[in-house]
Structure formats: C-alpha cells, structure tokens
Design an enzyme around this catalytic site. Sequence first.
Site, PDB file in Angstrom:
ATOM      1  N   GLU A 220     -12.243   8.420   4.771  1.00 54.18           N
ATOM      2  CA  GLU A 220     -10.837   8.756   4.961  1.00 54.18           C
ATOM      3  C   GLU A 220     -10.611  10.230   4.653  1.00 54.18           C
ATOM      4  OE1 GLU A 220      -8.353   6.261   2.548  1.00 54.18           O
ATOM      5  OE2 GLU A 220      -6.506   7.209   3.217  1.00 54.18           O
TER       6      GLU A 220
ATOM      7  N   GLN B 192      -4.124  -1.062   7.015  1.00 51.37           N
ATOM      8  CA  GLN B 192      -4.917  -1.059   5.789  1.00 51.37           C
ATOM      9  C   GLN B 192      -4.224  -1.853   4.690  1.00 51.37           C
ATOM     10  OE1 GLN B 192      -5.146   2.766   3.829  1.00 51.37           O
ATOM     11  NE2 GLN B 192      -7.111   2.304   2.888  1.00 51.37           N
ATOM     12  N   GLY B 193      -4.824  -2.973   4.311  1.00 51.79           N
ATOM     13  CA  GLY B 193      -4.235  -3.810   3.268  1.00 51.79           C
ATOM     14  C   GLY B 193      -4.955  -3.650   1.945  1.00 51.79           C
ATOM     15  N   TYR B 194      -4.762  -2.511   1.322  1.00 45.72           N
ATOM     16  CA  TYR B 194      -5.353  -2.262  -0.002  1.00 45.72           C
ATOM     17  C   TYR B 194      -4.297  -2.472  -1.098  1.00 45.72           C
ATOM     18  CZ  TYR B 194      -9.834  -0.041   1.383  1.00 45.72           C
ATOM     19  OH  TYR B 194     -11.093   0.225   1.843  1.00 45.72           O
ATOM     20  N   SER B 195      -3.246  -1.622  -1.057  1.00 48.06           N
ATOM     21  CA  SER B 195      -2.293  -1.570  -2.171  1.00 48.06           C
ATOM     22  C   SER B 195      -1.485  -2.854  -2.304  1.00 48.06           C
ATOM     23  CB  SER B 195      -1.318  -0.410  -1.967  1.00 48.06           C
ATOM     24  OG  SER B 195      -2.022   0.781  -1.773  1.00 48.06           O
TER      25      SER B 195
ATOM     26  N   GLU C   8      -3.141  13.161  -8.508  1.00 48.87           N
ATOM     27  CA  GLU C   8      -3.590  13.019  -9.899  1.00 48.87           C
ATOM     28  C   GLU C   8      -4.948  12.328  -9.928  1.00 48.87           C
ATOM     29  OE1 GLU C   8      -0.446  12.234  -8.874  1.00 48.87           O
ATOM     30  OE2 GLU C   8       0.401  14.075  -9.702  1.00 48.87           O
TER      31      GLU C   8
HETATM   32  C1  LIG Z   1       4.126   6.460   2.817  1.00 46.62           C
HETATM   33  C2  LIG Z   1       3.009   5.688   2.194  1.00 46.62           C
HETATM   34  C3  LIG Z   1       2.079   5.069   3.012  1.00 46.62           C
HETATM   35  C4  LIG Z   1       1.059   4.278   2.456  1.00 46.62           C
HETATM   36  N1  LIG Z   1       0.195   3.617   3.285  1.00 46.62           N
HETATM   37  C5  LIG Z   1      -0.679   2.719   2.750  1.00 46.62           C
HETATM   38  C6  LIG Z   1      -1.462   1.870   3.580  1.00 46.62           C
HETATM   39  O1  LIG Z   1      -1.393   1.927   4.816  1.00 46.62           O
HETATM   40  N2  LIG Z   1      -2.276   0.956   3.002  1.00 46.62           N
HETATM   41  C7  LIG Z   1      -2.397   0.854   1.647  1.00 46.62           C
HETATM   42  O2  LIG Z   1      -3.161   0.029   1.184  1.00 46.62           O
HETATM   43  N3  LIG Z   1      -1.671   1.652   0.816  1.00 46.62           N
HETATM   44  C8  LIG Z   1      -0.814   2.570   1.341  1.00 46.62           C
HETATM   45  N4  LIG Z   1      -0.031   3.367   0.494  1.00 46.62           N
HETATM   46  C9  LIG Z   1      -0.105   3.142  -0.940  1.00 46.62           C
HETATM   47  C10 LIG Z   1      -0.705   4.294  -1.722  1.00 46.62           C
HETATM   48  O3  LIG Z   1      -2.071   4.290  -1.587  1.00 46.62           O
HETATM   49  C11 LIG Z   1      -0.237   4.139  -3.175  1.00 46.62           C
HETATM   50  O4  LIG Z   1       1.132   4.487  -3.198  1.00 46.62           O
HETATM   51  C12 LIG Z   1      -0.999   5.026  -4.121  1.00 46.62           C
HETATM   52  O5  LIG Z   1      -2.263   4.507  -4.321  1.00 46.62           O
HETATM   53  C13 LIG Z   1      -0.309   5.161  -5.476  1.00 46.62           C
HETATM   54  O6  LIG Z   1      -0.026   3.897  -6.018  1.00 46.62           O
HETATM   55  P1  LIG Z   1       1.426   3.539  -6.546  1.00 46.62           P
HETATM   56  O7  LIG Z   1       2.393   3.888  -5.496  1.00 46.62           O
HETATM   57  O8  LIG Z   1       1.387   2.151  -7.011  1.00 46.62           O
HETATM   58  O9  LIG Z   1       1.680   4.516  -7.760  1.00 46.62           O
HETATM   59  P2  LIG Z   1       1.081   4.365  -9.229  1.00 46.62           P
HETATM   60  O10 LIG Z   1      -0.344   4.054  -9.179  1.00 46.62           O
HETATM   61  O11 LIG Z   1       1.971   3.506 -10.023  1.00 46.62           O
HETATM   62  O12 LIG Z   1       1.195   5.876  -9.742  1.00 46.62           O
HETATM   63  C14 LIG Z   1       2.409   6.489 -10.109  1.00 46.62           C
HETATM   64  C15 LIG Z   1       2.099   7.891 -10.579  1.00 46.62           C
HETATM   65  O13 LIG Z   1       1.222   7.866 -11.683  1.00 46.62           O
HETATM   66  C16 LIG Z   1       0.046   8.609 -11.429  1.00 46.62           C
HETATM   67  N5  LIG Z   1      -1.085   7.976 -12.083  1.00 46.62           N
HETATM   68  C17 LIG Z   1      -1.479   6.698 -11.963  1.00 46.62           C
HETATM   69  N6  LIG Z   1      -2.567   6.467 -12.721  1.00 46.62           N
HETATM   70  C18 LIG Z   1      -2.863   7.639 -13.314  1.00 46.62           C
HETATM   71  C19 LIG Z   1      -3.889   8.062 -14.214  1.00 46.62           C
HETATM   72  N7  LIG Z   1      -4.816   7.239 -14.657  1.00 46.62           N
HETATM   73  N8  LIG Z   1      -3.889   9.357 -14.613  1.00 46.62           N
HETATM   74  C20 LIG Z   1      -2.947  10.205 -14.167  1.00 46.62           C
HETATM   75  N9  LIG Z   1      -1.964   9.865 -13.328  1.00 46.62           N
HETATM   76  C21 LIG Z   1      -1.921   8.596 -12.894  1.00 46.62           C
HETATM   77  C22 LIG Z   1      -0.070   8.624  -9.942  1.00 46.62           C
HETATM   78  O14 LIG Z   1      -0.834   9.704  -9.497  1.00 46.62           O
HETATM   79  C23 LIG Z   1       1.364   8.712  -9.519  1.00 46.62           C
HETATM   80  O15 LIG Z   1       1.795  10.037  -9.604  1.00 46.62           O
HETATM   81  C24 LIG Z   1       0.957   4.169   1.046  1.00 46.62           C
HETATM   82  C25 LIG Z   1       1.886   4.826   0.232  1.00 46.62           C
HETATM   83  C26 LIG Z   1       2.912   5.576   0.783  1.00 46.62           C
HETATM   84  C27 LIG Z   1       3.891   6.257  -0.126  1.00 46.62           C
END
Ligand SMILES: Cc1cc2nc3c(=O)[nH]c(=O)nc-3n(C[C@H](O)[C@H](O)[C@H](O)COP(=O)(O)OP(=O)(O)OC[C@H]3O[C@@H](n4cnc5c(N)ncnc54)[C@H](O)[C@@H]3O)c2cc1C
Lengths: 396, 356
Positions: free
Chosen positions: A244, A126-129, A383
């Site tokens: 999902e 999955q290439g989202y993030s 969150e």
């Molecule tokens: C082990 C692991 C596997 C993953 N696998 C995949 C994958 O296969 N494919 C993929 O695409 N992604 C994947 N992800 C990415 C995952 O979806 C992101 O980590 C997630 O969306 C959070 O983004 P971030 O890490 O950039 O944190 P941030 O978005 O920077 O958030 C940091 C903190 O701030 C909080 N926050 C952010 N915005 C708000 C708001 N508006 N209000 C309140 N709180 C907020 C968040 O909840 C979090 O606690 C994976 C992540 C992990 C850790």
Amino acid sequence: MDLTYTAEETAFREEVRAFLAEHLPRDLSEKVRLGRPLSKQDHEAWHSILNGRGWLAGNWPKAFGGAEWTATERHIFEEETTRAHAPRIVPFGLTMLGPVLQHFGTKAQQEHFLPRILNGEHWWCQGYSEPGAGSDLASLKTRAVRDGDDYVVTGQKTWTTLGQYANWIFCLVRTDPTAKAQEGISFLLIDMASPGVTVRPIVLLDGGAEVNEVFFHDVRVPVANLVGEENKGWTYAKFLLTHERTNIAGIGFSNAGLETLKRIAHAERDGAGRLIDNPLFAARLARVEIDLMALSTTNLRILSAAARGQAPGADSSMLKVKGTVIRQEINDLTRRALGPMALPFVSEGLEGANDGIAPDYARPVTAQYFNNRKLSIFGGSNEVQRSIIAKQVLGL
Amino acid sequence: MNFTLTEDRQMMQDSLRRFLTDRYSAERRGALIAAEAGFDRDIWRDLADLGAVAALFGEDQGGFGGAGFDIALVFEELGRAGALEPMMEALIAGGLLAEMGHGDLVARIIAGELIVTLAYLEPDGRYDLSPRTTRLTEDRLSGHKSLVGHAEAADLFLVTALGPEGVTLALVPRGADGLSLTAYPTADGMRAAELRLDATPANTLLTGALPLLERHIARATLACMADTLGAMETAMALTITHLKTRQQFGRPLGKFQVLQHRMADLAIELEQARSAVINAAGQLGTNQEARHISAAKNLMGRTARLMAEEAIQLHGGIGMTAEYALAHFAKRMVMADHKFGDEDHHLARFIALSAT
Ligand SMILES: Cc1cc2nc3c(=O)[nH]c(=O)nc-3n(C[C@H](O)[C@H](O)[C@H](O)COP(=O)(O)OP(=O)(O)OC[C@H]3O[C@@H](n4cnc5c(N)ncnc54)[C@H](O)[C@@H]3O)c2cc1C
C-alpha cells in the site's frame, strides 16, 4: 548518481503522454481538474481504458497481466496521469489485494480473482478497521467460526472506503480467540452479496459519504475463500500494508494540487495586485514547492531500492509522513488563497448551485481541505508511521 | 491589573453558559444547519431575553455593556456552544445604527425582534472594507455584495456603497425593488447570501462612513476571535475526553507520551489565544486598538488551525465524521480565518502599524 532519465524512460514518458492525449476522456479529466466527485461508472470507465492498454496494474508481474514497471516507470506514469488530470486508480484490488493473492493465494484463487480485478467485474474494499480496532488493528473482534466447508462470520468493519460500490471485501477476521492477538487472525475474501452483509454510509465533515460501516450477521463464507493458512492473516496484512505504501508519497497529487494552487494565486486579486505577488503568500507557496521538489527525489530513492514488483522497506514510512504533510499543506494554502470565498459550502449534489457565488475553481477547495485531513489518519496514521521509523529504521 | 470578571459579567457568563449548554446539542445543531432557516428563532428570542444582545451595547444606546470585555464574553460562549444565531449581525449592524442615531431600530435589535445585516464585502475585494463597484446614485443602489450574513432572515440590509460623497451607508428593506438573494450555507455552519441590487431604492444614513465602518469591523473582529476561542475550548475538552476514554493497545490513548506532549502544546497555545483575545478586548477603543486586533487575529489564525487539525488527528477516524460534535467546531475555527482578514492579512497590517 545521475538525475537524468534514460532514453528508454524518456520514450516511456512520451508514450504515456501520447496515450493520455488520445484516450483520456475529456469529461473525466474535467471532473478531476475541477474536483468534482467521480461516479462508480467514471472509475470503471478509466480502469477499462487502462486495462485495454495493459497499464492498469503497473505493479503486478507480467505473468499475472501486469506491466511490471520499475519504480521510475511508476513514477513517470503517476506524474503524467496526474498532470493530465486522469482519475486515480482505485487501489483496493490492484495495489492491495492483488499482490497478496499473487504471493499467498492458491492457483485457483489467482485464476479466479486476478482477472476479475483487471476487468472490473469485482470491485474490492478493505475490511480491516473496526470500531474498537484502529491503530491497534490486531485487537479486531470480527469472528469467523468454521462450520463444515464454510466459515460463519459475525462482527463489524468500519471506515470502509467506497464500500457502497464494492461487491467483494477482503477482511481480517479472528479465527482463534484463544491465541495471542496477532496469531489468531485470518485473511478472508467475502462476497458482499452474501446474506447477512449490510452496508451503512458514514457522512464525513466535508459532507461526502465515501466511507461505510459494514455489518456481518452469520455470513457464510466458503473455506475456499481463505487466503493462505488459517491464523496467518497478520503476516499477509502486514505484507499488504507495505505494498500500500508504494504510492504513499502522493507526489502526483501534490504536483497537480500545486499547479491548481498557482493558477488560483494568479487569478485571485489582493489589494491592487494579484495574490501571487503578495510576498507572504508567495513565500508560503515557495516553501511547499521546495519541500515537494526534495520529496520527489526522496520518493524515487526509497522506491528504487526495492526490486521490480517488490514492496519498499520500512523507510517508506517517511514517504507517508512527509507526503501527506505536503499534500495537506497544499490544501491549506489553496483554502487560504480563496480568502472570504472559501466560506460558501455548497453541496456537490446540487449541480450548478454554486453559479454566481464564487469562481468555479473555488468550489471544491474547502471541502478538500477538510476531507484530506484523512491522509494523516488512514493507511497507518502518521503517529504509527513515526513509531515504525523510530523502531524499525532507527533501531530505537 | 485584574484578570477576574466583574460580578455582573460573571453572572452573564454563567447564565449564558447554562442556557446554551441546555439548548445546544450536536444533534440539535446538525438539524439547524441542515434546515433552510439556519438558526432557531426561539433560541434567538431567549438569548435576547437573557440580555446577551443588550450586553453588546452601551447604556446610552439602550444596553448595559458595550465594552471589549462584554463582546468577548458573549461571543466566547456562543463559540463554545457552537451557536448559530445572528449575534454577529446584531453587533455590527446594531452598533453602526446606534452610532448613527437610530435608537428605535437598535431597541428592536436588542429585543431580538429585528434582524439587520451589514452587506460590505464584494466579489474580488478580498478583505477590503471599502466598496469597489456598488454605487449609490440618486438614492438608488446597484451592485453585488458577497457573503452577507444571515441574509435570508434579515429584515433590513445595511449596505456600503460609493456615493457622490464617498463611502456611504444606506438602508434597504427586504423585498425592495431590484433586490435579489442567492443564499447558501457556509463551511462554519452559518448561512449567507450574495446580494444583488439593481437600482434598488435606498435610504442614505451616512456619508464619509469609512472610519465608522473600520471601528465596527474592529469590534466584529474581536467578537470573531472570542468565538474562535470558545470553539477552541470545546475542541480541547472533547479531545481530552476522547484521549481518556478511547483505548488502543490495551490502554487509554492519553497514556501515550507522544500524545500527552501534543496536548500539552495545545494547552499552551490555547492560553496564548486567550491572552491575545484579552489584549484585544482591553485595547478596544484605545489608540492601540488596530495593532492589538491584528496581533490577536494573526495569532488566532495560527492557533485555531493547529487546534482544529490536531483535534481531528488525535481523534482518528471519528474526528472526521459529520455527526460527531468536533466537526462543527473544527470547521468553525478554521473558517474564522476567512473573516475580517486572515493570518497573513493581519501580519502585514501588524508590521505596517508597528513601523510607525
Ligand atoms: C477517510 C478514511 C478512510 C478509511 N478507509 C479505510 C478502509 O477502506 N478500510 C479500513 O480497514 N480502514 C479504513 N480507514 C480506517 C483507518 O485505517 C483508521 O482510521 C486508522 O487506522 C486509525 O484508527 P482510528 O481511527 O481507530 O484511530 P485511533 O487508533 O483511535 O487513533 C487516534 C489517534 O491516536 C493516535 N495513536 C493511536 N495509537 C497510538 C500510539 N500507540 N502512539 C501514538 N499515537 C497513537 C493515532 O495516530 C491517532 O492520531 C479509513 C479511515 C478514514 C478516516
């Protein structure tokens, strides 16, 4: 209201149980039971066994080779497979991409890709993030520029789970940089063998490397690999996220985790007795079990509201939050249960290295506790889920 | 009441903080954790030169401190920097040796020349201080000791055993007959080993040693809590910085009120943790010691878990990576609950002590 299973459901449970007894390989279930890492081949072997029985895609319509189970049937299947320590089904092709292609893909895409998800020829990731686009996914920057019959893709994805095993990646890419954030995004299928794709592992705090960075440098992707319409990718992405969440409560994982926890609490000594007889520990264990009993029903109530093969509504965000909190609590208690023996931190790479240090059951526990902190971060952080509940369920 | 540090302690805190900030980075720590030695001999020597080891001992023992507040100060700085050197071993084994009249060995420990480590835990013994199966018969030790800190680096092992006259402390040099080590890293970035003894010749230092052992484990528990407090401070600082710099939805994460409130709660808990450590440090050596140590260790168990989990959560994915500094501090503070008795162990002990 009737909490008993129908005769058909009970028969289905028996059928699943019998199948597992006969077909789940012992070496696989032992690895799962002991928390050892599974190899790519292990996952593929188990997928292939389930596919042979027509049970790999429980959520897919029969027309596409799925089992088209009801929420209750899926629940029964999950309960039985986790109880038997079967490997989990890798979700990227089956739970995520499959339904998207079935709803929005062309006939050619359906005919090409869906069978290859089932037979294991394609391993999807999955290439989202992206580094700058996590919770705020719509701010993603990876660009796809139309050039004749191709898109040329440049940018970076990150946190790509099991990207090291994948040969295909579904990506959200920006096709219109001038439109509003959500409106310039497209959903693209990319062959990872294409020139210009690089995968780099990220080591997590438990020492494992299950996630990756994926880089795209002028990668040419045929326009035929665009899903649905250009610039409508956000709609498909949101659709995928709801699918999902069909298994997001992780009831099966929690049940299996609770069983392991109880086994350890019976085996661990505490003073003159067993840890399970320590009233403070017993109370902690009972509380999480009580929560899980209720969540099991909440899960069925919410999932049953969706028709066969359909995604649940926004209230399934409740399942994500409570389900992950319970799983993490079970991980926490299991770590506590070990006492000082939670401290040794022996790399899983060293087979047999733990010999004579701590009981076998102690081996994966601490790493699992730290690794499962991810549960409340990915798949839409807890969150973000709470914001969905507040806005979409409560209307606040 | 006075909550400021004395001038001498303030100086020690400043110089330790400056030294450790200078010498420890996330990369340096990562490299040390990955290496077999597990810590840096040069840093250890320099810490000794700075007087950080001497601060743990009284003047009559060749040091210049030794009070609860001295211990808390040194270990808070080590925890804050995520340092890996064998200070805990120096505190426990050195303290025990000093009280048993082995000033020659203590002087070398204070100088950073000699590493002595206490081997007291046993498999299945959980947090029990008393030896259960390790025996001393006719000056020979046999048994299995668990989680012996920095065992590979140790020159001498101070071993607890059941002797003819009860709980006994005996000294064994590395390389002694019948002594073997199975070493491994621990989840908090340190190193430890299982120590097996098979009719190993040993030098008996003290019989009826349980009360002395209890006193020194209390000091070590205080040190462990101060270390956790330091690690919590760093985790808090890293998280504040991250929330100020990480942008999502067009603004810094720290502008989201729900995250502000989570941080405010952490700030409150951090101050509670600091007060609990101060309570324990102030009561060290008094008749209220045990109750305050247990109160504080219970509170630290709860707040450290909260801090570690919240810091990771609020960082998002980056908080899960081994490379980023937070990983070490989160593991360090969570795993502290597995040393010297966990949250529940000390809750039960606090209840028992309060009832009398
Ligand atoms: C082990 C692991 C596997 C993953 N696998 C995949 C994958 O296969 N494919 C993929 O695409 N992604 C994947 N992800 C990415 C995952 O979806 C992101 O980590 C997630 O969306 C959070 O983004 P971030 O890490 O950039 O944190 P941030 O978005 O920077 O958030 C940091 C903190 O701030 C909080 N926050 C952010 N915005 C708000 C708001 N508006 N209000 C309140 N709180 C907020 C968040 O909840 C979090 O606690 C994976 C992540 C992990 C850790």
